[in-house]
Design a protein around this motif. Structure first.
Motif, PDB file in Angstrom:
ATOM      1  N   VAL A  98       0.841  -1.197   0.000  1.00 54.01           N
ATOM      2  CA  VAL A  98       0.000   0.000   0.000  1.00 54.01           C
ATOM      3  C   VAL A  98       0.878   1.250   0.000  1.00 54.01           C
ATOM      4  O   VAL A  98       0.689   2.163  -0.796  1.00 54.01           O
ATOM      5  CB  VAL A  98      -0.939   0.012   1.231  1.00 54.01           C
ATOM      6  CG1 VAL A  98      -1.845   1.239   1.190  1.00 54.01           C
ATOM      7  CG2 VAL A  98      -1.763  -1.269   1.294  1.00 54.01           C
ATOM      8  N   ALA A 126      -1.239  -4.520   2.736  1.00 57.41           N
ATOM      9  CA  ALA A 126      -2.561  -5.093   2.984  1.00 57.41           C
ATOM     10  C   ALA A 126      -2.436  -6.606   2.854  1.00 57.41           C
ATOM     11  O   ALA A 126      -1.603  -7.103   2.085  1.00 57.41           O
ATOM     12  CB  ALA A 126      -3.580  -4.559   1.980  1.00 57.41           C
ATOM     13  N   HIS A 175      -5.844  -8.969  -0.070  1.00 62.06           N
ATOM     14  CA  HIS A 175      -6.695  -8.363  -1.099  1.00 62.06           C
ATOM     15  C   HIS A 175      -6.402  -6.858  -1.165  1.00 62.06           C
ATOM     16  O   HIS A 175      -5.760  -6.291  -0.287  1.00 62.06           O
ATOM     17  CB  HIS A 175      -8.174  -8.580  -0.785  1.00 62.06           C
ATOM     18  CG  HIS A 175      -8.597  -7.951   0.518  1.00 62.06           C
ATOM     19  ND1 HIS A 175      -8.982  -6.637   0.623  1.00 62.06           N
ATOM     20  CD2 HIS A 175      -8.680  -8.463   1.773  1.00 62.06           C
ATOM     21  CE1 HIS A 175      -9.290  -6.363   1.875  1.00 62.06           C
ATOM     22  NE2 HIS A 175      -9.112  -7.441   2.593  1.00 62.06           N
ATOM     23  N   THR A 176      -6.923  -6.217  -2.226  1.00 58.70           N
ATOM     24  CA  THR A 176      -6.690  -4.787  -2.416  1.00 58.70           C
ATOM     25  C   THR A 176      -7.951  -3.968  -2.171  1.00 58.70           C
ATOM     26  O   THR A 176      -7.937  -2.749  -2.342  1.00 58.70           O
ATOM     27  CB  THR A 176      -6.200  -4.511  -3.849  1.00 58.70           C
ATOM     28  OG1 THR A 176      -7.178  -4.990  -4.783  1.00 58.70           O
ATOM     29  CG2 THR A 176      -4.867  -5.187  -4.098  1.00 58.70           C
ATOM     30  N   GLN A 189      -9.655  -2.169  -0.070  1.00 61.20           N
ATOM     31  CA  GLN A 189      -9.520  -1.543   1.241  1.00 61.20           C
ATOM     32  C   GLN A 189     -10.712  -0.659   1.573  1.00 61.20           C
ATOM     33  O   GLN A 189     -11.229   0.050   0.724  1.00 61.20           O
ATOM     34  CB  GLN A 189      -8.261  -0.681   1.279  1.00 61.20           C
ATOM     35  CG  GLN A 189      -6.965  -1.431   1.065  1.00 61.20           C
ATOM     36  CD  GLN A 189      -5.811  -0.458   1.069  1.00 61.20           C
ATOM     37  OE1 GLN A 189      -5.576   0.231   2.057  1.00 61.20           O
ATOM     38  NE2 GLN A 189      -5.107  -0.380  -0.041  1.00 61.20           N
ATOM     39  N   SER A 190     -11.119  -0.696   2.819  1.00 57.70           N
ATOM     40  CA  SER A 190     -12.122   0.236   3.315  1.00 57.70           C
ATOM     41  C   SER A 190     -11.460   1.578   3.591  1.00 57.70           C
ATOM     42  O   SER A 190     -10.227   1.705   3.577  1.00 57.70           O
ATOM     43  CB  SER A 190     -12.743  -0.307   4.599  1.00 57.70           C
ATOM     44  OG  SER A 190     -11.757  -0.333   5.634  1.00 57.70           O
ATOM     45  N   SER A 191     -12.283   2.586   3.866  1.00 61.19           N
ATOM     46  CA  SER A 191     -11.728   3.899   4.225  1.00 61.19           C
ATOM     47  C   SER A 191     -10.891   3.790   5.492  1.00 61.19           C
ATOM     48  O   SER A 191      -9.811   4.396   5.595  1.00 61.19           O
ATOM     49  CB  SER A 191     -12.862   4.906   4.437  1.00 61.19           C
ATOM     50  OG  SER A 191     -13.563   5.126   3.237  1.00 61.19           O
ATOM     51  N   ALA A 209      -9.199   1.227   6.497  1.00 57.73           N
ATOM     52  CA  ALA A 209      -7.925   0.587   6.171  1.00 57.73           C
ATOM     53  C   ALA A 209      -6.980   1.568   5.476  1.00 57.73           C
ATOM     54  O   ALA A 209      -5.783   1.607   5.773  1.00 57.73           O
ATOM     55  CB  ALA A 209      -8.171  -0.628   5.282  1.00 57.73           C
ATOM     56  N   ARG A 210      -7.516   2.360   4.561  1.00 58.81           N
ATOM     57  CA  ARG A 210      -6.662   3.336   3.858  1.00 58.81           C
ATOM     58  C   ARG A 210      -6.102   4.357   4.836  1.00 58.81           C
ATOM     59  O   ARG A 210      -4.930   4.748   4.742  1.00 58.81           O
ATOM     60  CB  ARG A 210      -7.468   4.043   2.764  1.00 58.81           C
ATOM     61  CG  ARG A 210      -7.807   3.172   1.574  1.00 58.81           C
ATOM     62  CD  ARG A 210      -8.286   3.984   0.398  1.00 58.81           C
ATOM     63  NE  ARG A 210      -9.460   4.783   0.717  1.00 58.81           N
ATOM     64  CZ  ARG A 210      -9.478   6.111   0.737  1.00 58.81           C
ATOM     65  NH1 ARG A 210      -8.369   6.794   0.490  1.00 58.81           N
ATOM     66  NH2 ARG A 210     -10.594   6.759   1.007  1.00 58.81           N
ATOM     67  N   ALA A 216      -3.466   2.726   7.058  1.00 58.04           N
ATOM     68  CA  ALA A 216      -2.234   2.527   6.292  1.00 58.04           C
ATOM     69  C   ALA A 216      -1.449   3.834   6.175  1.00 58.04           C
ATOM     70  O   ALA A 216      -0.220   3.849   6.274  1.00 58.04           O
ATOM     71  CB  ALA A 216      -2.565   1.981   4.902  1.00 58.04           C
TER      72      ALA A 216
END
Length: 268
Positions: free
Chosen positions: A23, A29, A32-33, A35-37, A39-40, A43
């Protein structure tokens, strides 16, 4: 991962077979790619390094101070400047411990600090609305915000934020139409969206002790909900006006309101 005993060859294999997705540099991550808000944003904080926190528009979005689509990740750091593609980074000398919190496991600036950070860039109406949401969702008072300003005396936007804290806000098109109607007919304007004896009300004339609620079926899930809410207002002696009253029966509504204000003034 290296500190946990996972060697570089294994990390490279996990990246090549899709178990890890890069990321940001040093932030991955898992699996998988999509991502929820959250997760973003997490990160981005991790990419910022030790002491980094989510801030500004991104923090305001998670704290429900601003509406709309999730903004891009925005963080504040206290370490040396670093650049990360896709992340807006603000650097400060220090963050007071009382200006940092954790929400949904994400370190971020507190509600008062978010308001102070955004004050220079937001339009006055948007800042006033954000202050209103800070009270509604977090019970943040002007006194609490003043404490944050005192901890950060050199931050820009303090005067603008103080004005927003003392301003009334409109939260719907119907409220804007109602106030425009009053102005056009020279009717005294009310305070809007304020707390009256523990109840948030749409429009309130403090000198007269009169409260008006602006109601519309659109914001009720069912007709029963609409009628129940209207009955609650009658019990609380709030005067209910609908969209039809304000737009289709404007002159009658103005006459009715003038009479009510006069009666309230006489009773006071």
């Amino acid at each position: 991962m290296l500190e946990a005993g996972i060697d570089r060859d294994r990390i490279d294999r996990w990246i090549s077979d899709g178990r890890l997705w890069a990321v940001h540099r040093g932030v991955y991550a898992i699996g998988h790619t999509a991502q929820s808000s959250l997760a973003r944003y997490m990160a981005a904080v991790l990419a910022g390094g030790p002491g980094a926190v989510l801030s500004h528009h991104a923090a305001a979005y998670l704290l429900k101070l601003l509406r709309g689509l999730p903004p891009r990740p925005e963080i504040t750091i206290t370490t040396a400047d670093r650049r990360r593609p896709g992340i807006v980074i603000h650097r400060v000398g220090a963050l007071h411990p009382r200006d940092v919190c954790v929400v949904d496991a994400i370190p971020m600036t507190t509600v008062p600090r978010v308001l102070l950070d955004l004050a220079p860039s937001l339009e006055p109406a948007d800042l006033t609305r954000a202050c209103h949401e800070a009270w509604v969702h977090h019970r943040v008072t002007p006194e609490i915000v003043e404490g944050c300003i005192a901890r950060n005396p050199h931050k820009k936007g303090a005067a603008k934020l103080r004005r927003a804290l003392g301003s009334d806000v409109t939260l719907s098109k119907l409220e804007d139409l109602f106030l425009a109607l009053l102005k056009a007919h020279g009717v005294p304007l009310p305070r809007t969206n304020i707390d009256v004896r523990g109840d948030k009300v749409d429009c309130h004339w403090e000198r007269h002790g009169l409260t008006v609620e602006l109601i519309t079926f659109r914001y009720h899930a069912t007709r029963h909900g609409f009628e129940t809410d209207n009955e609650r207002r009658r019990r609380s002696r709030h005067v209910p006006y609908t969209y039809g009253d304000i737009v289709e029966r404007a002159h009658a509504t103005v006459a009715d309101l003038r009479q009510r204000l006069e009666q309230a003034a006489e009773a006071a």
